[in-house]
Design a protein around this motif. Structure first.
Motif, PDB file in Angstrom:
ATOM      1  N   SER A 146      13.703  10.248  -6.472  1.00 22.20           N
ATOM      2  CA  SER A 146      12.466   9.474  -6.386  1.00 22.20           C
ATOM      3  C   SER A 146      12.716   8.109  -5.752  1.00 22.20           C
ATOM      4  O   SER A 146      11.930   7.634  -4.910  1.00 22.20           O
ATOM      5  CB  SER A 146      11.861   9.296  -7.779  1.00 22.20           C
ATOM      6  N   VAL A 147      13.832   7.466  -6.150  1.00 24.35           N
ATOM      7  CA  VAL A 147      14.170   6.163  -5.577  1.00 24.35           C
ATOM      8  C   VAL A 147      14.440   6.292  -4.079  1.00 24.35           C
ATOM      9  O   VAL A 147      14.007   5.453  -3.264  1.00 24.35           O
ATOM     10  CB  VAL A 147      15.379   5.551  -6.305  1.00 24.35           C
TER      11      VAL A 147
ATOM     12  N   VAL B 161       3.310   5.980  -2.630  1.00 25.28           N
ATOM     13  CA  VAL B 161       4.495   6.785  -2.938  1.00 25.28           C
ATOM     14  C   VAL B 161       4.729   6.857  -4.439  1.00 25.28           C
ATOM     15  O   VAL B 161       5.078   7.921  -4.981  1.00 25.28           O
ATOM     16  CB  VAL B 161       5.723   6.203  -2.209  1.00 25.28           C
ATOM     17  N   LEU B 162       4.547   5.735  -5.127  1.00 28.90           N
ATOM     18  CA  LEU B 162       4.743   5.738  -6.582  1.00 28.90           C
ATOM     19  C   LEU B 162       3.741   6.670  -7.269  1.00 28.90           C
ATOM     20  O   LEU B 162       4.106   7.401  -8.205  1.00 28.90           O
ATOM     21  CB  LEU B 162       4.592   4.318  -7.122  1.00 28.90           C
TER      22      LEU B 162
ATOM     23  N   LEU C 183       0.822  -1.202   0.000  1.00 31.73           N
ATOM     24  CA  LEU C 183       0.000   0.000   0.000  1.00 31.73           C
ATOM     25  C   LEU C 183       0.860   1.257   0.000  1.00 31.73           C
ATOM     26  O   LEU C 183       0.606   2.202  -0.771  1.00 31.73           O
ATOM     27  CB  LEU C 183      -0.925  -0.017   1.219  1.00 31.73           C
ATOM     28  N   VAL C 184       1.879   1.290   0.864  1.00 27.03           N
ATOM     29  CA  VAL C 184       2.752   2.465   0.927  1.00 27.03           C
ATOM     30  C   VAL C 184       3.522   2.630  -0.375  1.00 27.03           C
ATOM     31  O   VAL C 184       3.676   3.749  -0.894  1.00 27.03           O
ATOM     32  CB  VAL C 184       3.714   2.347   2.128  1.00 27.03           C
TER      33      VAL C 184
ATOM     34  N   LEU D 196       9.295   3.140   2.157  1.00 26.91           N
ATOM     35  CA  LEU D 196       9.200   1.710   2.460  1.00 26.91           C
ATOM     36  C   LEU D 196       9.861   1.373   3.789  1.00 26.91           C
ATOM     37  O   LEU D 196       9.381   0.497   4.526  1.00 26.91           O
ATOM     38  CB  LEU D 196       9.836   0.893   1.329  1.00 26.91           C
ATOM     39  N   LEU D 197      10.972   2.060   4.092  1.00 31.13           N
ATOM     40  CA  LEU D 197      11.645   1.807   5.369  1.00 31.13           C
ATOM     41  C   LEU D 197      10.754   2.199   6.540  1.00 31.13           C
ATOM     42  O   LEU D 197      10.613   1.447   7.518  1.00 31.13           O
ATOM     43  CB  LEU D 197      12.962   2.580   5.414  1.00 31.13           C
ATOM     44  N   VAL D 198      10.156   3.395   6.434  1.00 30.73           N
ATOM     45  CA  VAL D 198       9.250   3.824   7.504  1.00 30.73           C
ATOM     46  C   VAL D 198       8.047   2.880   7.596  1.00 30.73           C
ATOM     47  O   VAL D 198       7.614   2.496   8.690  1.00 30.73           O
ATOM     48  CB  VAL D 198       8.797   5.274   7.246  1.00 30.73           C
ATOM     49  N   ALA D 199       7.500   2.503   6.430  1.00 32.20           N
ATOM     50  CA  ALA D 199       6.357   1.590   6.439  1.00 32.20           C
ATOM     51  C   ALA D 199       6.734   0.226   7.018  1.00 32.20           C
ATOM     52  O   ALA D 199       5.929  -0.392   7.733  1.00 32.20           O
ATOM     53  CB  ALA D 199       5.826   1.417   5.013  1.00 32.20           C
ATOM     54  N   ASP D 200       7.966  -0.230   6.722  1.00 30.43           N
ATOM     55  CA  ASP D 200       8.398  -1.523   7.244  1.00 30.43           C
ATOM     56  C   ASP D 200       8.507  -1.483   8.760  1.00 30.43           C
ATOM     57  O   ASP D 200       8.106  -2.433   9.448  1.00 30.43           O
ATOM     58  CB  ASP D 200       9.740  -1.911   6.623  1.00 30.43           C
ATOM     59  N   ARG D 201       9.041  -0.390   9.293  1.00 30.05           N
ATOM     60  CA  ARG D 201       9.150  -0.278  10.754  1.00 30.05           C
ATOM     61  C   ARG D 201       7.758  -0.230  11.386  1.00 30.05           C
ATOM     62  O   ARG D 201       7.517  -0.844  12.431  1.00 30.05           O
ATOM     63  CB  ARG D 201       9.950   0.961  11.129  1.00 30.05           C
ATOM     64  N   LEU D 202       6.845   0.516  10.744  1.00 27.94           N
ATOM     65  CA  LEU D 202       5.486   0.573  11.269  1.00 27.94           C
ATOM     66  C   LEU D 202       4.814  -0.793  11.177  1.00 27.94           C
ATOM     67  O   LEU D 202       4.181  -1.260  12.136  1.00 27.94           O
ATOM     68  CB  LEU D 202       4.688   1.615  10.489  1.00 27.94           C
ATOM     69  N   ALA D 203       4.968  -1.445  10.015  1.00 25.80           N
ATOM     70  CA  ALA D 203       4.360  -2.765   9.855  1.00 25.80           C
ATOM     71  C   ALA D 203       4.966  -3.773  10.817  1.00 25.80           C
ATOM     72  O   ALA D 203       4.266  -4.623  11.374  1.00 25.80           O
ATOM     73  CB  ALA D 203       4.535  -3.240   8.406  1.00 25.80           C
TER      74      ALA D 203
END
Length: 425
Positions: A151-152, A13-14, A8-9, A159-166
């Motif tokens: 952009s990358v 972002v894309l 989802l994140v 994704l890093l922030v989303a991974d920590r949250l997930a």
């Protein structure tokens, strides 16, 4: 859930990057072209007054100098057909400039700009500036690469922030699941982390409150059972004194033995009531069964019952407290004496269970089960008893990771199979 959050994140972002990066890349390209065109136009316009005021001998070096100092190709077409600067063909746009019209157009490999001029004699001429594609799009590729790299980086950061949250959400959910399983296994000391994110922390706090309340209720129940069992000891003591006062030593010994059995049961009830979950949940089935069979063999001789024994040598560790296993064996053997006539033979078999544990089989040649009854249900009996005997055995099997099975052989009678699992290593 973790993968779904990351997906989802990433998609979000894309979409944001596409919405901003593509217009920004187009803007960078447009700005680069405008800068190159503005520079070329300024250089060409600087020659316009020279054409009207300077003779050819002075004009030629000036055009050559401008052509040499700029990245574009600069050509001056004079009315007599002379070309100063970079040699260039007399294109349709140049012809248009010679007639007094300035214009620009895209050509192969770049862009052509033509300015109409007049010499000192008011004759028409034209200044041609050719801007190649390399000059038009200078720096665009580098800007696009920087934009792509940014952009990358933004995508990776999201994704890093989303991974920590997930990860925090998944870990909190896993912790809640683990605590629930531990509570289900009887580990009432298990507690969840109330600092879990968002609503998971609320659920963790509620689960901890529930575990605390269960512990409190079980503690009260243990104390009540222990107090009740403790009160039974007083009449048992009086009964023992009466038995010892009997004139017949054999009768006194028999009654005292029965009192001892009741005393052991009361003591076991107190210990079981005070036992904390998960402690002392193992016993040697071979030793317990052999001991209890020896106790019941005396009564079997008095009632003229033939006993067939097939007991495996120990140790046979099982997941069941010793007191619970003793009560279970006593319940199974006691049912034989309570629900079959005197002289009815019975058999006791104890063998290792495949995969660890033990398998106890008690069979008799009595009348069997009454039709339409389930004696394993608590309080249910077909023989006028309290109906707790087989329920004790069933609960011991369930708590020991096994099962209790009642079978009616074709030859008649009853066959009770009790399976108990081995303790965890």
């Amino acid at each position: 859930m973790r993968r779904r959050i990351l997906a989802l994140v990433a998609a979000t972002v894309l979409l944001v990057l596409v919405a901003f990066a593509i217009p920004l890349a187009t803007l960078v390209r447009t700005v680069a072209v405008d800068n190159a065109m503005s520079t070329a136009t300024a250089e060409a316009q600087a020659l316009t007054p020279l054409v009207a005021t300077t003779d050819r001998n002075t004009l030629a070096p000036a055009v050559a100098q401008v052509d040499a100092t700029t990245a574009s190709d600069v050509s001056l077409f004079l009315p007599d057909g002379t070309v100063l600067g970079t040699p260039a063909p007399r294109s349709p746009l140049v012809e248009l400039g010679m007639r007094g019209t300035s214009a620009s157009t895209d050509t192969g490999g770049g862009r052509e700009i033509v300015f109409a001029v007049r010499d000192a004699n008011a004759a028409g001429g034209a200044i041609r500036v050719f801007v190649p594609d390399d000059e038009l799009y200078r720096g665009v590729t580098r800007s696009w690469l920087l934009l792509a790299g940014l952009s990358v980086l933004l995508l990776a950061g999201g994704l890093l922030v989303a991974d920590r949250l997930a990860r925090s959400l998944v870990d909190a959910s896993t912790d809640l699941s683990g605590v629930s399983e531990r509570l289900a296994r009887g580990d009432l000391a298990a507690r969840a982390d109330p600092s879990a994110p968002a609503e998971l922390g609320v659920v963790a706090g509620a689960l901890n409150g529930l575990a605390g309340r269960i512990s409190e209720l079980l503690r009260e129940e243990r104390e009540n059972v222990a107090d009740l069992a403790h009160r039974v000891r007083t009449p048992l003591t009086a009964l023992r004194l009466d038995a010892e006062a009997l004139p017949d030593p054999q009768e006194a010994a028999r009654i005292s033995s029965g009192v001892d059995g009741v005393q052991r049961a009361v003591t076991g009830a107190i210990e079981q009531a005070r036992r904390r979950g998960g402690e002392g949940r193992s016993a040697d089935a071979a030793a317990v069964v052999r001991e209890r069979v020896q106790f019941w063999q005396v009564l079997a001789e008095d009632t003229e019952r033939a006993v067939t024994l097939d007991l495996a040598e120990g140790p046979l560790p099982v997941t069941c407290a010793r007191g619970d296993l003793e009560a279970c064996v006593d319940a199974l053997l006691g049912n034989v004496f309570a629900h079959t006539p005197d002289g009815t033979a019975f058999a006791v078999e104890l063998a290792p269970r495949p995969g660890g544990g033990a398998r106890l089989v008690v069979s008799d040649h009595g009348p069997g089960l009454p039709p339409g009854t389930d004696p394993t249900s608590r309080g249910t009996s077909g023989g006028g008893s309290t109906g707790l005997g087989l329920d004790i055995a069933r609960r011991a099997a369930d708590s020991g990771g096994g099962r209790l099975t009642l079978l009616s052989p074709p030859a008649g009678g009853l066959r009770v199979e009790l399976e108990l699992a081995a303790p965890e290593a």
